[in-house]
Design a protein around this motif. Structure first.
Motif, PDB file in Angstrom:
ATOM      1  N   ARG A  96       1.043  -1.388   0.153  1.00  0.00           N
ATOM      2  CA  ARG A  96      -0.098   0.008   0.193  1.00  0.00           C
ATOM      3  C   ARG A  96       0.738   1.065  -0.051  1.00  0.00           C
ATOM      4  O   ARG A  96       1.491   1.601   0.975  1.00  0.00           O
ATOM      5  CB  ARG A  96      -1.007  -0.024   1.261  1.00  0.00           C
ATOM      6  CG  ARG A  96      -2.017   1.018   1.133  1.00  0.00           C
ATOM      7  CD  ARG A  96      -1.757   2.319   1.806  1.00  0.00           C
ATOM      8  NE  ARG A  96      -2.860   3.211   1.638  1.00  0.00           N
ATOM      9  CZ  ARG A  96      -2.995   4.552   1.775  1.00  0.00           C
ATOM     10  NH1 ARG A  96      -1.575   5.230   2.281  1.00  0.00           N
ATOM     11  NH2 ARG A  96      -3.991   5.161   1.888  1.00  0.00           N
ATOM     12  N   ARG A  97       0.832   1.952  -1.150  1.00  0.00           N
ATOM     13  CA  ARG A  97       1.745   3.128  -1.304  1.00  0.00           C
ATOM     14  C   ARG A  97       1.211   4.328  -0.630  1.00  0.00           C
ATOM     15  O   ARG A  97      -0.169   4.316  -0.062  1.00  0.00           O
ATOM     16  CB  ARG A  97       2.026   3.541  -2.779  1.00  0.00           C
ATOM     17  CG  ARG A  97       2.610   2.352  -3.531  1.00  0.00           C
ATOM     18  CD  ARG A  97       3.883   2.373  -3.163  1.00  0.00           C
ATOM     19  NE  ARG A  97       4.559   1.104  -4.031  1.00  0.00           N
ATOM     20  CZ  ARG A  97       5.939   0.565  -3.887  1.00  0.00           C
ATOM     21  NH1 ARG A  97       6.737   1.174  -2.840  1.00  0.00           N
ATOM     22  NH2 ARG A  97       6.527  -0.326  -4.667  1.00  0.00           N
ATOM     23  N   ALA A  98       2.083   5.211  -0.189  1.00  0.00           N
ATOM     24  CA  ALA A  98       1.547   6.369   0.545  1.00  0.00           C
ATOM     25  C   ALA A  98       0.492   7.297  -0.272  1.00  0.00           C
ATOM     26  O   ALA A  98      -0.372   7.885   0.446  1.00  0.00           O
ATOM     27  CB  ALA A  98       2.860   7.247   0.792  1.00  0.00           C
ATOM     28  N   ASP A  99       0.451   7.071  -1.625  1.00  0.00           N
ATOM     29  CA  ASP A  99      -0.669   7.581  -2.407  1.00  0.00           C
ATOM     30  C   ASP A  99      -1.878   6.914  -2.366  1.00  0.00           C
ATOM     31  O   ASP A  99      -3.001   7.277  -3.045  1.00  0.00           O
ATOM     32  CB  ASP A  99      -0.097   7.957  -3.608  1.00  0.00           C
ATOM     33  CG  ASP A  99       0.252   7.000  -4.476  1.00  0.00           C
ATOM     34  OD1 ASP A  99       0.186   5.599  -3.721  1.00  0.00           O
ATOM     35  OD2 ASP A  99       0.659   7.030  -5.517  1.00  0.00           O
ATOM     36  N   GLY A 100      -2.078   5.502  -1.677  1.00  0.00           N
ATOM     37  CA  GLY A 100      -3.224   4.974  -1.664  1.00  0.00           C
ATOM     38  C   GLY A 100      -3.247   3.887  -2.738  1.00  0.00           C
ATOM     39  O   GLY A 100      -4.054   2.959  -2.693  1.00  0.00           O
ATOM     40  N   THR A 101      -2.262   3.758  -3.464  1.00  0.00           N
ATOM     41  CA  THR A 101      -2.313   2.618  -4.504  1.00  0.00           C
ATOM     42  C   THR A 101      -1.855   1.326  -3.964  1.00  0.00           C
ATOM     43  O   THR A 101      -1.104   1.166  -2.952  1.00  0.00           O
ATOM     44  CB  THR A 101      -1.145   3.121  -5.635  1.00  0.00           C
ATOM     45  OG1 THR A 101      -1.342   4.244  -6.194  1.00  0.00           O
ATOM     46  CG2 THR A 101      -0.903   1.867  -6.746  1.00  0.00           C
ATOM     47  N   VAL A 102      -2.756   0.397  -4.341  1.00  0.00           N
ATOM     48  CA  VAL A 102      -2.387  -0.840  -3.634  1.00  0.00           C
ATOM     49  C   VAL A 102      -1.962  -2.100  -4.663  1.00  0.00           C
ATOM     50  O   VAL A 102      -2.745  -2.228  -6.045  1.00  0.00           O
ATOM     51  CB  VAL A 102      -3.569  -1.522  -3.030  1.00  0.00           C
ATOM     52  CG1 VAL A 102      -3.201  -2.993  -2.525  1.00  0.00           C
ATOM     53  CG2 VAL A 102      -3.966  -0.754  -1.860  1.00  0.00           C
ATOM     54  N   VAL A 103      -0.784  -2.463  -4.786  1.00  0.00           N
ATOM     55  CA  VAL A 103      -0.390  -3.675  -5.862  1.00  0.00           C
ATOM     56  C   VAL A 103       0.135  -4.848  -5.003  1.00  0.00           C
ATOM     57  O   VAL A 103       0.681  -4.755  -3.780  1.00  0.00           O
ATOM     58  CB  VAL A 103       0.817  -3.158  -6.491  1.00  0.00           C
ATOM     59  CG1 VAL A 103       0.282  -1.850  -7.541  1.00  0.00           C
ATOM     60  CG2 VAL A 103       1.786  -2.822  -5.665  1.00  0.00           C
ATOM     61  N   PRO A 104      -0.094  -6.030  -5.579  1.00  0.00           N
ATOM     62  CA  PRO A 104       0.396  -7.487  -4.910  1.00  0.00           C
ATOM     63  C   PRO A 104       1.812  -7.551  -5.085  1.00  0.00           C
ATOM     64  O   PRO A 104       2.528  -7.168  -6.402  1.00  0.00           O
ATOM     65  CB  PRO A 104      -0.627  -8.396  -5.590  1.00  0.00           C
ATOM     66  CG  PRO A 104      -0.702  -7.713  -6.932  1.00  0.00           C
ATOM     67  CD  PRO A 104      -1.070  -6.571  -6.737  1.00  0.00           C
ATOM     68  N   ALA A 105       2.695  -8.047  -4.243  1.00  0.00           N
ATOM     69  CA  ALA A 105       4.071  -8.146  -4.280  1.00  0.00           C
ATOM     70  C   ALA A 105       4.233  -9.811  -4.685  1.00  0.00           C
ATOM     71  O   ALA A 105       4.245 -10.629  -3.635  1.00  0.00           O
ATOM     72  CB  ALA A 105       4.713  -7.934  -3.167  1.00  0.00           C
ATOM     73  N   GLU A 106       4.202 -10.177  -5.900  1.00  0.00           N
ATOM     74  CA  GLU A 106       4.155 -11.598  -6.253  1.00  0.00           C
ATOM     75  C   GLU A 106       5.244 -11.937  -7.386  1.00  0.00           C
ATOM     76  O   GLU A 106       5.412 -11.042  -8.219  1.00  0.00           O
ATOM     77  CB  GLU A 106       2.833 -12.292  -6.866  1.00  0.00           C
ATOM     78  CG  GLU A 106       2.381 -11.250  -7.663  1.00  0.00           C
ATOM     79  CD  GLU A 106       0.863 -11.901  -8.190  1.00  0.00           C
ATOM     80  OE1 GLU A 106       0.515 -12.883  -7.702  1.00  0.00           O
ATOM     81  OE2 GLU A 106       0.105 -11.151  -8.718  1.00  0.00           O
ATOM     82  N   PRO A 107       5.939 -12.976  -7.232  1.00  0.00           N
ATOM     83  CA  PRO A 107       6.802 -13.495  -8.099  1.00  0.00           C
ATOM     84  C   PRO A 107       6.108 -13.798  -9.448  1.00  0.00           C
ATOM     85  O   PRO A 107       5.098 -13.845  -9.692  1.00  0.00           O
ATOM     86  CB  PRO A 107       7.677 -14.556  -7.655  1.00  0.00           C
ATOM     87  CG  PRO A 107       6.299 -15.431  -6.661  1.00  0.00           C
ATOM     88  CD  PRO A 107       5.814 -14.011  -6.244  1.00  0.00           C
ATOM     89  N   ASP A 108       6.833 -13.571 -10.584  1.00  0.00           N
ATOM     90  CA  ASP A 108       6.657 -13.984 -11.834  1.00  0.00           C
ATOM     91  C   ASP A 108       5.963 -15.183 -12.052  1.00  0.00           C
ATOM     92  O   ASP A 108       5.315 -15.872 -12.685  1.00  0.00           O
ATOM     93  CB  ASP A 108       7.419 -13.665 -13.003  1.00  0.00           C
ATOM     94  CG  ASP A 108       7.858 -12.116 -13.091  1.00  0.00           C
ATOM     95  OD1 ASP A 108       6.883 -11.514 -12.843  1.00  0.00           O
ATOM     96  OD2 ASP A 108       8.933 -11.819 -13.490  1.00  0.00           O
TER      97      ASP A 108
END
Length: 349
Positions: A240-252
């Motif tokens: 969860r970035r400071a600007d509110g963006t949410v991305v999964p941290a997953e391997p290829d």
């Protein structure tokens, strides 16, 4: 009070009407009492209804003898059935209460055991802040195998693991203990996450209690915000970035769980399947178990975890986790079917 009031109403109406117009309603008070009262109280109401009915039959000279005897017999029969029904109901309620007390005691013991196995995590490690939350499943559900641990590193940063053992019960707990023990023993001496994972894999292979596997995420977070992740079939952490963006941290390339039959996870322990993310000041990284993502509402709709994580921006990480638990409870509107472990990490500087 309702059965007594009904008896008084029948008597009052019959006196005013100077006729036994509501005599048959005297069977209702003991039946009503059986729904809420104990057997003695039901017997008293039934006895009062029988006495009143007999009194009306004797006092009303216009009442046909046959009708009076039928009414009296009906009231007596309903009173006996109501008393028996009350006995059965009270026994069932007492049995249910006893069962619930036993289940609560078992759940309490399970929670204490779970807390002793997991233990606390450090609140801070340099510029890294941590907070954890563990929500047990419904009372009576078998204890799960969710696990987490975070160890500060000597050179700064933190090394952690979040995982979930397949299945539930004591075997799952024993497997979780094996994983956490192997992690704690090897975490400071190993040079890489792959070495820690190999040590856990070796510990699992020595066990012969079951064929349970473990999904897990191992992570190294340095003081400058670089997070290296090694995922073994576990739900990917959310950034969860400071600007509110949410991305999964997953391997290829996703990897298989730990503890599978020999050879199936060997290629993954050689170093493939890793990924890295860089956290900036204020960024958060949420680790979780599938008790959160698989939670459903009454219509079977899954909980939207990324959307909730998007709004986690409080200065207190415990407040963020409380917000997340509240959103989960509001979505399911009932106790969880599976334990849910949460670990929230934030880079402060």
């Amino acid at each position: 009070m309702v059965p007594h009031a009904l008896i008084a109403t029948v008597v009052l109406v019959d006196v005013l009407a100077q006729s036994a117009v509501l005599l048959s309603l005297l069977a209702a008070p003991p039946a009503l009492a059986a729904a809420t009262s104990r057997p003695r109280a039901v017997a008293l109401v039934g006895g009062l209804a029988i006495v009143v009915c007999a009194g009306v039959v004797v006092a009303d000279e216009t009442l046909a003898p046959g009708r009076g005897m039928v009414a009296l017999g009906s009231v007596a029969f309903v009173a006996l059935v109501a008393a028996y029904a009350s006995v059965v109901r009270v026994r069932a309620v007492e049995k249910q209460r006893k069962t619930m007390r036993e289940l609560v005691d078992v759940r309490a013991v399970a929670d204490v055991a779970q807390a002793a196995i997991l233990g606390p995590v450090p609140r801070t490690s340099g510029p890294i802040e941590l907070a954890v939350s563990y929500t047990s499943a419904a009372v009576g559900a078998r204890i799960g195998g969710d696990l987490y641990e975070a160890i500060p590193l000597a050179g700064g940063g933190v090394r952690l693991i979040v995982g979930d053992v397949q299945g539930k019960g004591l075997t799952a707990v024993q497997t979780a203990v094996t994983v956490l023990t192997a992690f704690r023993v090897r975490v400071l001496g190993a040079g890489s996450l792959q070495e820690v994972a190999q040590h856990i894999e070796n510990a699992l292979r020595l066990r012969e209690l079951s064929e349970k596997f473990v999904t897990a995420v191992l992570a190294d977070c340095t003081e400058d915000g670089v997070v290296t992740l090694l995922n073994f079939g576990h739900p990917p952490p959310l950034v969860r970035r400071a600007d509110g963006t949410v991305v999964p941290a997953e391997p290829d390339v996703p990897g298989p769980p730990l503890g599978l039959p020999r050879g199936l996870s060997k290629h993954f322990l050689d170093g493939s399947g890793t990924c890295s993310v860089r956290l900036g000041p204020g960024d958060r990284l949420l680790f979780y178990t599938d008790g959160t993502t698989e939670a459903r509402d009454t219509d079977g709709v899954f909980f939207e975890l990324p959307e909730t994580v998007r709004h986690l921006d409080h200065d207190d990480l415990d407040h963020d986790l409380a917000t997340l638990r509240g959103a989960l409870a509001a979505h399911t509107r009932r106790p969880l079917d599976d334990d849910a472990a949460l670990l929230l990490l934030r880079l402060t500087g």
